[in-house]
Design a protein around this motif. Structure first.
Motif, PDB file in Angstrom:
ATOM      1  N   ARG A   1       2.608   5.131   6.773  1.00  0.00           N
ATOM      2  CA  ARG A   1       3.114   4.938   5.420  1.00  0.00           C
ATOM      3  C   ARG A   1       4.287   5.868   5.176  1.00  0.00           C
ATOM      4  NH1 ARG A   1      -2.370   3.720   1.882  1.00  0.00           N
ATOM      5  NH2 ARG A   1      -3.118   2.122   3.311  1.00  0.00           N
TER       6      ARG A   1
ATOM      7  N   HIS B   1      -1.733  13.596   2.291  1.00  0.00           N
ATOM      8  CA  HIS B   1      -1.024  12.433   2.821  1.00  0.00           C
ATOM      9  C   HIS B   1      -0.268  12.767   4.096  1.00  0.00           C
ATOM     10  CE1 HIS B   1      -1.593  11.105  -1.387  1.00  0.00           C
ATOM     11  NE2 HIS B   1      -1.623   9.896  -0.852  1.00  0.00           N
TER      12      HIS B   1
ATOM     13  N   ALA C   1       0.837  -1.198   0.000  1.00  0.00           N
ATOM     14  CA  ALA C   1       0.000   0.000   0.000  1.00  0.00           C
ATOM     15  C   ALA C   1       0.863   1.235   0.000  1.00  0.00           C
ATOM     16  CB  ALA C   1      -0.911   0.016   1.218  1.00  0.00           C
TER      17      ALA C   1
ATOM     18  N   GLU D   1       5.542   7.043   2.741  1.00  0.00           N
ATOM     19  CA  GLU D   1       5.539   7.534   1.363  1.00  0.00           C
ATOM     20  C   GLU D   1       6.041   8.959   1.366  1.00  0.00           C
ATOM     21  OE1 GLU D   1       1.680   6.464   0.003  1.00  0.00           O
ATOM     22  OE2 GLU D   1       0.634   7.671   1.459  1.00  0.00           O
TER      23      GLU D   1
HETATM   24 MN    MN Z   1      -1.416   6.038  -1.363  1.00  0.00          MN
END
Ligand code: MN
Ligand code: ATP
Length: 457
Positions: A225, A234, A167, A227
């Motif tokens: 996450r 996000h 993910a 990321e």
């Molecule tokens: Mn994503």
């Protein structure tokens, strides 16, 4: 008493106590007026402090924004507009001073960027305080909804050894030192868990095991996450709500997700009136209308293939060109929800190549039973799917995804023993708070945001 309660009380001869932080002070000839806020609600209580109070010059006249005080007095009818009562002080004690030369929150409006640098003090501002109250109310509504629908709350691990769906990048959890990690072929073999472990990116796989025992379950927990995407939507650490249902297909899954979102919006409209009014006035003027649309209108439903069709016929130049097989970008999602349908939209049946291995393969062999819910203003808020319940197909897709079957033996077992159709979805809690408050950046929807380069406080 809480200021929220005092503001709804009748004038009376009884003594009451109010405690809070000074927002402003204004001096008249015989009185000073103090706006006192304790965080219990958006509104402040007006304190009327007479010059005759003991130590008036040393206390009241030195009060500045941010000072903490305790006031004992009587509630009197207020002649001022916008408030029924005010507190006529009999006694005023200063609990904590806030030096006006250094206290960073002044009466003027500060930028959200500046406020992020003082995340320990920004909850005292109107907008962040309102956000935190709405956030709390939404969290309660999440639990209420699922309890009413027959779901059990379950707790899935925060530390995991399966990067559930690829993910996003997983944060590694280790007790090894940098040098130990740098040398050796399999550094994690000597690590705490004997193999690479990380912070969870989703509780779904474990939730499936629990749904296949309890029927209807949900998780509401922290999700991580790594990321490196510096976007306004996000976070590296966020909270996710993940219901999972046995004996459920994609259509029932989508219906529950729609009912859930509308319930949550309805709940805040009913319970957070003052705070929402603030967001509609100062943060995002289109907010009241958008909330009304979600609460009141049925969501539109189209397939991915239809979405691509609409987008490629649109007379708009997108940064990312559209073709069957591409992942829908935020600009595409928002165009569909805001320009084409003008209401929430459920997009189903995405190409298998875009989605994780566990989503149920459709009969056409090239799409899967996935759904994303897109909202006007923010794009994707929910991602969900019917899960692949057929052993052979799941095994084939895991191998194709290059997964180590040994790690996922237990997950395959769920398809060996009493497998049933089941489905679920994930709702990012901060995306929800962002939608409900109209905050432009997701960093204003959690008290202490974690993003690349930022883990202060
Ligand atoms: Mn994503
Ligand atoms: P996106 O495409 O927006 O990155 P995703 O496809 O990675 O989302 P999922 O893996 O389906 O998202 O996760 C389910 C939900 O979790 C999303 O719909 C979104 O609401 C939320 N979410 C995902 N990543 C983040 C993040 N980094 N910060 C906050 N919320 C997130």
């Amino acid at each position: 008493m809480l200021i929220k309660q005092l503001l709804h009380s009748e004038p009376s001869d009884q003594e009451v106590v109010a405690q809070g932080w000074v927002r402003t002070r204004r001096d008249a000839k015989d009185f000073s007026f103090i706006e006192l806020n304790d965080g219990s609600c958006l509104k402040s209580l007006q304190i009327l402090a007479s010059r005759n109070l003991a130590d008036f010059d040393e206390t009241v006249l030195k009060l500045s924004t941010g000072c903490a005080v305790r006031v004992t007095g009587k509630l009197t009818a207020s002649p001022a507009a916008g408030q029924a009562v005010e507190l006529t002080a009999g006694k005023l004690e200063v609990l904590g001073w806030a030096d006006p030369d250094t206290y960073p929150l002044q009466k003027k409006r500060h930028s959200f960027e500046f406020l992020r640098e003082i995340a320990h003090l920004r909850p005292r501002t109107n907008s962040l305080g309102a956000m935190l109250r709405v956030r709390s109310s939404l969290a309660m509504a999440v639990h209420r909804f699922f309890q009413e629908e027959g779901f059990f709350q379950v707790h899935t691990p925060v530390i995991t050894t399966s990067d559930c769906e690829g993910a996003g990048e997983m944060f590694t959890v280790t007790t090894l030192s940098g040098t130990q990690l740098a040398h050796g072929n399999e550094p994690f073999a000597g690590d705490f868990f004997g193999r690479r472990a990380g912070l969870t990116v989703s509780g779904q796989l474990e939730a499936e095991a629990l749904a296949l025992a309890l029927g209807r379950v949900y998780t509401f927990g922290p999700t991580f996450r790594a990321e490196n995407s510096n976007t306004s939507r996000h976070l590296a650490e966020f909270w996710m709500i993940e219901p999972e249902m046995a004996f459920c297909d994609l259509a029932e899954d989508a219906a529950l997700a729609e009912k859930f979102l509308r319930y949550l919006i309805r709940h805040t409209l009913d319970h957070c009136t003052d705070d929402l009014e603030l967001f509609g006035k100062f943060i995002d003027q289109g907010l009241p209308e958008r909330l009304a649309i979600v609460a009141g209108q049925e969501f539109a439903r189209i397939t991915y293939t239809e979405a691509v069709q609409i987008l490629s016929e649109a007379k708009v130049k997108f940064t990312f060109p559209v073709a069957w097989g591409i992942d829908l970008q935020s600009e595409h999602e928002r165009f569909l929800a805001e320009e084409v349908f003008k209401r929430p939209l459920i997009v189903t049946d995405y190409p298998a190549s875009l989605k994780p291995f566990y989503m149920r393969e459709n009969d056409d062999g090239r799409t899967v039973a996935a759904m994303d819910i897109l909202l006007p203003g923010i794009g994707e808020i929910i991602g969900g799917s019917q899960r692949e319940e057929r052993y052979e197909i799941l095994e084939r897709r895991m191998l194709a995804a290059g997964l180590d079957l040994d790690t996922y033996r237990w997950y395959l077992d769920l398809r060996r023993y009493g497998s049933v159709p089941h489905a679920g979805f994930g709702l990012g809690f901060e995306r929800l708070v962002q939608f409900v408050t109209g905050m432009a950046n997701i960093r204003e929807t959690i008290p202490f945001p974690r993003t690349p380069g930022h883990a202060e406080f």
